[in-house]
Motif scaffolding. Structure first.
Motif, short mmCIF file in Angstrom:
data_model
loop_
_atom_site.label_atom_id
_atom_site.label_comp_id
_atom_site.label_asym_id
_atom_site.label_seq_id
_atom_site.Cartn_x
_atom_site.Cartn_y
_atom_site.Cartn_z
N CYS A 162 2.48 -5.43 -5.12
CA CYS A 162 2.82 -6.60 -4.30
C CYS A 162 2.70 -7.87 -5.13
O CYS A 162 2.38 -7.82 -6.32
CB CYS A 162 1.91 -6.68 -3.07
N TYR B 192 -1.79 -5.54 -7.22
CA TYR B 192 -1.94 -4.34 -6.42
C TYR B 192 -2.75 -4.68 -5.18
O TYR B 192 -3.80 -5.32 -5.27
CB TYR B 192 -2.62 -3.23 -7.23
N CYS B 193 -2.23 -4.26 -4.04
CA CYS B 193 -2.87 -4.57 -2.77
C CYS B 193 -4.33 -4.13 -2.75
O CYS B 193 -4.64 -2.99 -3.12
CB CYS B 193 -2.10 -3.89 -1.64
N ARG B 194 -5.20 -5.01 -2.35
CA ARG B 194 -6.63 -4.69 -2.32
C ARG B 194 -6.97 -3.63 -1.28
O ARG B 194 -8.01 -2.98 -1.36
CB ARG B 194 -7.45 -5.95 -2.03
N GLU B 195 -6.06 -3.42 -0.32
CA GLU B 195 -6.32 -2.45 0.74
C GLU B 195 -5.73 -1.08 0.43
O GLU B 195 -6.43 -0.07 0.52
CB GLU B 195 -5.72 -2.98 2.05
N ASP C 72 -2.64 -10.66 -3.03
CA ASP C 72 -3.77 -9.73 -2.93
C ASP C 72 -3.59 -8.69 -1.82
O ASP C 72 -4.21 -7.63 -1.86
CB ASP C 72 -5.07 -10.52 -2.68
N LEU C 73 -2.75 -9.01 -0.84
CA LEU C 73 -2.52 -8.09 0.27
C LEU C 73 -1.01 -7.88 0.41
O LEU C 73 -0.25 -8.85 0.49
CB LEU C 73 -3.09 -8.67 1.57
N CYS C 74 -0.58 -6.62 0.45
CA CYS C 74 0.85 -6.34 0.53
C CYS C 74 1.40 -6.67 1.92
O CYS C 74 0.64 -6.83 2.88
CB CYS C 74 1.14 -4.88 0.18
N CYS D 128 0.28 -4.04 4.72
CA CYS D 128 -1.10 -4.18 5.19
C CYS D 128 -1.32 -5.49 5.92
O CYS D 128 -2.17 -5.58 6.80
CB CYS D 128 -2.07 -4.07 4.01
#
Length: 208
Positions: free
Chosen positions: A67, A59-62, A70-72, A75
């Motif tokens: 995803c 899941y995207c950290r933002e 760590d970042l989709c 984002c």
């Protein structure tokens, strides 16, 4: 062994498949028999993809979108407008809005909406992380794109009260979406226009 099935193994497969949303026992039986008719490699690939989905998805950290890292991709896309954040209930709404090709900002996935009847409160949702994003000062507009139901309206109002102290515009999608409709089922043209023709949250309250 059940009198309705020639095999306990078949019945067990039907029981599991019929637990999926929108899949009745007849459809589950057809799916199980289809899988049984295919070669073993197909079943192995299907099983492997489902296990990988369950065990390796991130899941995207933002924004908390699903995803592979760590970042989709949304984002991580520098060409997107990161100052405009569209707040949605689930990942399905992200996909629906992306299909309209009318929104070029980023998202924030709440993971649900406030629903006391279902035992879902603010603490169960990704609200604190949204407040933190806004408090960082990089966000200029929040678009509330939740379903047009009592629970959706309740969540919208709660978010408005949490965010109104910040210097950020708060808007809601226009009422092209019928009351009670879920975002994911709206046609792309209607949904796209609702995003483009969004209205100030305070103005939406005055109309009610």
């Amino acid at each position: 062994m059940s009198q309705n099935y020639p095999s306990v193994l078949l019945e067990n497969a039907v029981n599991e498949l019929s637990s999926l949303p929108g899949v009745g026992r007849r459809t589950a039986l057809r799916l199980a028999l289809h899988i049984l008719r295919r070669d073993a490699g197909y079943t192995e690939r299907l099983s492997a993809s489902l296990l990988a989905l369950r065990n390796e998805i991130k899941y995207c950290r933002e924004c908390h979108n699903i995803c592979d890292s760590d970042l989709c991709g949304i984002c991580g896309n520098l060409s997107r407008d990161h100052s405009t954040v569209c707040v949605v209930e689930n990942v399905k709404e992200v996909m629906a809005i992306e299909n309209t090709a009318q929104f070029h900002g980023v998202y924030h996935v709440l993971g649900g909406i406030i629903s006391p009847v279902d035992g879902v409160g603010p603490a169960d949702l990704e609200i604190n992380s949204l407040v933190e994003r806004v408090a960082s000062g990089d966000v200029k507009e929040i678009i509330l794109a939740l379903r047009a139901t009592m629970e959706g309206d309740t969540t919208n109002f709660y978010l408005f009260r949490k965010l109104e102290r910040f210097n950020v515009a708060i808007s809601v999608i226009a009422q092209g979406i019928s009351v009670g409709d879920e975002i994911e089922y709206a046609d792309e043209v209607t949904l796209g226009r609702s995003i483009i023709n969004r209205v100030n949250f305070n103005d939406s309250l005055n109309k009610k």
